[in-house]
Design an enzyme around this catalytic site. Sequence first.
Site, PDB file in Angstrom:
ATOM      1  N   ARG A   1     -16.481  37.488 -23.311  1.00 43.30           N
ATOM      2  CA  ARG A   1     -16.475  38.835 -23.931  1.00 43.30           C
ATOM      3  C   ARG A   1     -16.730  38.708 -25.563  1.00 43.30           C
ATOM      4  O   ARG A   1     -16.558  38.068 -26.463  1.00 43.30           O
ATOM      5  CB  ARG A   1     -15.153  39.670 -24.023  1.00 43.30           C
ATOM      6  CG  ARG A   1     -14.944  40.111 -22.556  1.00 43.30           C
ATOM      7  CD  ARG A   1     -13.465  40.812 -22.477  1.00 43.30           C
ATOM      8  NE  ARG A   1     -13.451  41.174 -20.961  1.00 43.30           N
ATOM      9  CZ  ARG A   1     -12.865  40.341 -19.886  1.00 43.30           C
ATOM     10  NH1 ARG A   1     -12.994  39.061 -20.211  1.00 43.30           N
ATOM     11  NH2 ARG A   1     -12.876  40.790 -18.802  1.00 43.30           N
TER      12      ARG A   1
ATOM     13  N   HIS B   1     -20.349  38.344 -20.494  1.00 39.14           N
ATOM     14  CA  HIS B   1     -21.273  37.395 -19.675  1.00 39.14           C
ATOM     15  C   HIS B   1     -22.752  37.725 -19.951  1.00 39.14           C
ATOM     16  O   HIS B   1     -23.322  37.922 -18.793  1.00 39.14           O
ATOM     17  CB  HIS B   1     -20.651  37.443 -18.309  1.00 39.14           C
ATOM     18  CG  HIS B   1     -19.286  37.022 -17.960  1.00 39.14           C
ATOM     19  ND1 HIS B   1     -18.578  35.829 -18.877  1.00 39.14           N
ATOM     20  CD2 HIS B   1     -18.481  37.159 -17.186  1.00 39.14           C
ATOM     21  CE1 HIS B   1     -17.436  35.615 -18.399  1.00 39.14           C
ATOM     22  NE2 HIS B   1     -17.280  36.231 -17.396  1.00 39.14           N
TER      23      HIS B   1
ATOM     24  N   HIS C   1     -19.840  29.971 -13.511  1.00 41.93           N
ATOM     25  CA  HIS C   1     -18.675  30.804 -13.215  1.00 41.93           C
ATOM     26  C   HIS C   1     -18.377  30.682 -11.818  1.00 41.93           C
ATOM     27  O   HIS C   1     -17.987  31.596 -11.014  1.00 41.93           O
ATOM     28  CB  HIS C   1     -19.036  32.301 -13.527  1.00 41.93           C
ATOM     29  CG  HIS C   1     -18.155  33.144 -13.781  1.00 41.93           C
ATOM     30  ND1 HIS C   1     -16.994  33.383 -12.942  1.00 41.93           N
ATOM     31  CD2 HIS C   1     -17.755  33.885 -14.725  1.00 41.93           C
ATOM     32  CE1 HIS C   1     -16.027  34.146 -13.387  1.00 41.93           C
ATOM     33  NE2 HIS C   1     -16.557  34.745 -14.468  1.00 41.93           N
TER      34      HIS C   1
ATOM     35  N   TYR D   1     -16.190  29.975  -8.600  1.00 46.17           N
ATOM     36  CA  TYR D   1     -14.597  30.305  -8.032  1.00 46.17           C
ATOM     37  C   TYR D   1     -14.567  29.235  -6.977  1.00 46.17           C
ATOM     38  O   TYR D   1     -14.992  29.135  -5.932  1.00 46.17           O
ATOM     39  CB  TYR D   1     -14.724  31.465  -7.337  1.00 46.17           C
ATOM     40  CG  TYR D   1     -14.923  32.737  -8.378  1.00 46.17           C
ATOM     41  CD1 TYR D   1     -16.033  33.140  -8.897  1.00 46.17           C
ATOM     42  CD2 TYR D   1     -13.917  33.630  -8.440  1.00 46.17           C
ATOM     43  CE1 TYR D   1     -16.102  34.327  -9.692  1.00 46.17           C
ATOM     44  CE2 TYR D   1     -13.835  34.772  -9.178  1.00 46.17           C
ATOM     45  CZ  TYR D   1     -15.057  35.030  -9.769  1.00 46.17           C
ATOM     46  OH  TYR D   1     -15.286  36.313 -10.395  1.00 46.17           O
TER      47      TYR D   1
ATOM     48  N   ASP E   1      -6.288  34.745 -17.291  1.00 45.77           N
ATOM     49  CA  ASP E   1      -7.531  34.982 -17.599  1.00 45.77           C
ATOM     50  C   ASP E   1      -7.765  34.929 -18.987  1.00 45.77           C
ATOM     51  O   ASP E   1      -7.798  35.670 -19.990  1.00 45.77           O
ATOM     52  CB  ASP E   1      -8.039  36.586 -17.105  1.00 45.77           C
ATOM     53  CG  ASP E   1      -9.412  36.913 -17.205  1.00 45.77           C
ATOM     54  OD1 ASP E   1     -10.339  36.023 -17.656  1.00 45.77           O
ATOM     55  OD2 ASP E   1      -9.980  38.232 -16.925  1.00 45.77           O
TER      56      ASP E   1
ATOM     57  N   GLN F   1     -11.874  28.951 -20.135  1.00 43.98           N
ATOM     58  CA  GLN F   1     -11.369  30.097 -19.498  1.00 43.98           C
ATOM     59  C   GLN F   1     -10.734  29.836 -18.371  1.00 43.98           C
ATOM     60  O   GLN F   1     -11.741  29.556 -17.303  1.00 43.98           O
ATOM     61  CB  GLN F   1     -12.395  31.158 -19.279  1.00 43.98           C
ATOM     62  CG  GLN F   1     -11.936  32.483 -19.040  1.00 43.98           C
ATOM     63  CD  GLN F   1     -11.173  33.469 -20.144  1.00 43.98           C
ATOM     64  OE1 GLN F   1     -11.519  33.237 -21.427  1.00 43.98           O
ATOM     65  NE2 GLN F   1     -10.755  34.451 -19.771  1.00 43.98           N
TER      66      GLN F   1
ATOM     67  N   GLU G   1     -14.123  27.984 -16.905  1.00 45.98           N
ATOM     68  CA  GLU G   1     -15.386  28.319 -17.440  1.00 45.98           C
ATOM     69  C   GLU G   1     -15.121  27.535 -18.807  1.00 45.98           C
ATOM     70  O   GLU G   1     -14.460  27.740 -19.782  1.00 45.98           O
ATOM     71  CB  GLU G   1     -15.527  29.640 -17.758  1.00 45.98           C
ATOM     72  CG  GLU G   1     -15.393  30.464 -16.309  1.00 45.98           C
ATOM     73  CD  GLU G   1     -15.195  32.073 -16.722  1.00 45.98           C
ATOM     74  OE1 GLU G   1     -15.673  32.810 -17.283  1.00 45.98           O
ATOM     75  OE2 GLU G   1     -13.895  32.251 -16.205  1.00 45.98           O
TER      76      GLU G   1
HETATM   77  C1  GLA Z   1     -14.370  36.302 -16.419  1.00 47.31           C
HETATM   78  C2  GLA Z   1     -13.561  37.063 -17.021  1.00 47.31           C
HETATM   79  C3  GLA Z   1     -12.725  37.893 -16.151  1.00 47.31           C
HETATM   80  C4  GLA Z   1     -13.589  38.827 -15.235  1.00 47.31           C
HETATM   81  C5  GLA Z   1     -14.236  37.539 -14.714  1.00 47.31           C
HETATM   82  C6  GLA Z   1     -15.283  38.318 -13.511  1.00 47.31           C
HETATM   83  O1  GLA Z   1     -13.674  35.294 -16.063  1.00 47.31           O
HETATM   84  O2  GLA Z   1     -12.724  36.659 -18.082  1.00 47.31           O
HETATM   85  O3  GLA Z   1     -12.059  38.858 -16.913  1.00 47.31           O
HETATM   86  O4  GLA Z   1     -14.415  39.574 -15.697  1.00 47.31           O
HETATM   87  O5  GLA Z   1     -15.046  36.758 -15.466  1.00 47.31           O
HETATM   88  O6  GLA Z   1     -14.602  39.221 -12.601  1.00 47.31           O
END
Ligand code: GLA
Length: 375
Positions: free
Chosen positions: A109, A134, A203, A205, A275, A312, A340
């Site tokens: 952000r 992002h 990113h 998962y 997060d 992150q 991340e």
């Molecule tokens: C990142 C952000 C989260 C969310 C994900 C996508 O990790 O920090 O808050 O936005 O991406 O959903």
Amino acid sequence: MQTFAFRALLSAAILTSCSSSPPPQPHKSATRKQAFGKTAAGQGVDLYTLSNGAGMEVSITTYGGIVTSIKVPDRTGNSADVVLGFDSLDGYLKEHPYFGAMIGRYGNRVGKGLFTLNGVEYKLARNNGENHLHGGLVGFDKVVWKAGGAESLELSYTSKDGEEGYPGNLDVKVTYSLTTDNALRIDYFATTDKETVVNLTNHSYFNLAGHGEGDVLGHEVTVQADRFTPVDSGLIPTGELRPVEGTPFDFRQARRIGERIEQKDEQLIRGKGYDHNFVLNNQGGTLALAARVKEPRTGRVMEVHTTEPGLQFYTGNFLDGSITGKGGKRYDQRYGFCMETQHYPDSPNKPSFPPVVLKAGEQYKTTTIYKFSVE
Ligand code: GLA
């Protein structure tokens, strides 16, 4: 790009299947290319699959530089795909939470989508409430990259001056390499013709039990960080570097993700779980271990090594079962976690954070490695 290496691997496989002696391990990485469809604008998209001859296979699409699958063995030799994603390009063309994506120009952000460089205020696209997230509305995850390279996959993209509000034409190159010790190495390079900010990441998962195989709360995580960056209610760092000691953010010893995630901790409540950006102990810009994750049932282990100062750690808190992924699997809350590697969120507005400015003539270069093994 059906490389020579791939053909050599194929013939090695055919040869070994005809003989009874133990198959020689062709420890050579190979790349396979296939068409993956077209964007709404009619641009062709490809899927590249790297295999290392040692049991690991990774697929990456030129759409968004997205890692669509990572197949690795468990402790009994059973292979599973350990990242969330979709079977076809269509899934990625729709709105999705950055599954596997290459993120830029600025990962994470930027508060209110505003920052100032050399006295000029830049207004970025706001796509996360009042904030920029992002890379904006059409970030690097939603463009088609040019592919090249032989043993590694090399993706390149030029982000135009003014794209999503950022200054400077930015030439980006990202290489994905698979090593024979089951590591996916991602190298990020960028140059600009005008001072700008850059923060590139991936990113993916992960679910080391296999994508769609339940939540990740049982995974055991270690993070090499004595501090983290607490956030306000919009998930923008306050600027504080808070010690993890005595908080649910202390992962200096292996802890299960689910052990403390529901604690009534203000930071966990704000993030709906983890997060948050961890301030890695290695701030030297050299490649160092950032995190280690183990899934006890399958024995799969993933180590994250990076040159970046931050990580992150996101526990898929916004997943809600509304997305059906590969093989018809539904992705519920906390069915995946992201690691991340990055500079800290909102660094363009936080002079005390490690700098993210790239000047004309300078070279941006970072490396992150995801290394898999079993225990
Ligand atoms: C990142 C952000 C989260 C969310 C994900 C996508 O990790 O920090 O808050 O936005 O991406 O959903």
